[in-house]
Design an enzyme around this catalytic site. Sequence first.
Site, short mmCIF file in Angstrom:
data_model
loop_
_atom_site.label_atom_id
_atom_site.label_comp_id
_atom_site.label_asym_id
_atom_site.label_seq_id
_atom_site.Cartn_x
_atom_site.Cartn_y
_atom_site.Cartn_z
N LYS A 47 41.02 49.66 35.26
CA LYS A 47 42.54 49.44 35.12
C LYS A 47 43.18 48.99 36.35
O LYS A 47 44.36 48.33 36.27
CB LYS A 47 43.19 50.49 34.29
N SER A 92 33.30 51.61 31.28
CA SER A 92 34.56 51.08 31.84
C SER A 92 35.48 52.28 32.34
O SER A 92 36.53 52.10 32.70
CB SER A 92 35.22 50.53 30.51
#
Length: 408
Positions: free
Chosen positions: A52, A302
């Site tokens: 992110k 992720s």
Amino acid sequence: MSDFQDKARAAAKAMRAVFPETPLLRNAHLSDLYGADIWLKREDLSPVRSYKLRGAFNAMRKRDGLELVVCASAGNHAQGVAFMCRHFGVRGVIFMPVTTPQQKIQKTAMFGGDSVEIRLVGDYFDQCLTAAQDHAKAEGGFFLSPFDDVDVIEGQASVGAEIEAQLGGVPDTLVVPVGGGGLGSGLLGYFGSKPNYTFVEPKGGACLRAALEAGKPVTLDKVNTFADGAAVARIGDVTFERLKDVGLASTLQINEDRLCTTMLDMLNVEGIVLEPAGALSVDALKDMGQMIRGRRVVCITSGGNFDFERLPEVKERAQTYAGLKKYFILRLPQRPGALRGFLDMLGPDDDIARFEYLKKSARNFGSVLIGLETRDPKNFTVLYEKLDAAGFVYTDITEDEVLSNFII
């Protein structure tokens, strides 16, 4: 070479002044297990343990004179924005739901330091999001979306630029977790149609599938927040415009309990700590079978923001999914020896994990809540046959979500 590829590569190059590229590592265990050449793009090893911060970096670096950044997040996006606010020396106000685990709040504060202010608003993310957008509008700040922003998408596409350089080419198959669609649309924009894609969502937050079925973004009536890094009620408008042609056959929806089995396998076998959303791409391999045999596959891990206080829940979910743990209510005769009769039916691999019994006066039967663990799911079939033969009355409540959540 497309203009989007140029921008993604430029973003990746600019990021090197802030943090190193995340490793792309071949995983021998998974490769042997699935008969494929499987690589993990370890976004769980970034400074904030998720991808992110890439989108946050790219969006912020493109805005000269930026003074105030506002975002809403219950986890990874908040940490990425906080990290970049501190790096760029920009004031940030980060809205998080009141129900956000303390560990995530503390990490966001740690990454942001004096540059960020954290405000806890609302029990649910939608309330938090509205408060953040209202604040950004009132204060003239830049609202930094976690996914629905072209610069954020471009920043997430830097994952693709790194994969191509590290692998020396394009993988045959790319397995991508999807929440709001920022990473997926970024990778699709970077690689185009070259690899085969599998876009993976948690079953209780499959907003991409819902949008593909409806032909437009729709809001899910209910979201299971267990895989909170990818549990999004509505895919972004910008991201869906880029993903709208991928087709339902390119998507997978993963059962949250099954996801726990992969989290435990990766921890116990590989020593890799993945949060639920971070394990989506690895878990998806179980459904891909012959599609990937002999192929070069890259899975995006992720995120690794996992609070180990949740480990008992993860183990519980994994055992339940594998059929190794069950809960049931047993109607036990209130007579001497009745309990012994039940205990004698248990096998050598059966272990009582929970037992609650309250003897009630003037009743012939009492109810017992029992939790049992075993090493082989077939052992429960044997036990139930013994109970039936002996005339015991019991109710398996393992799959009763309302009752099991209330009691267990």
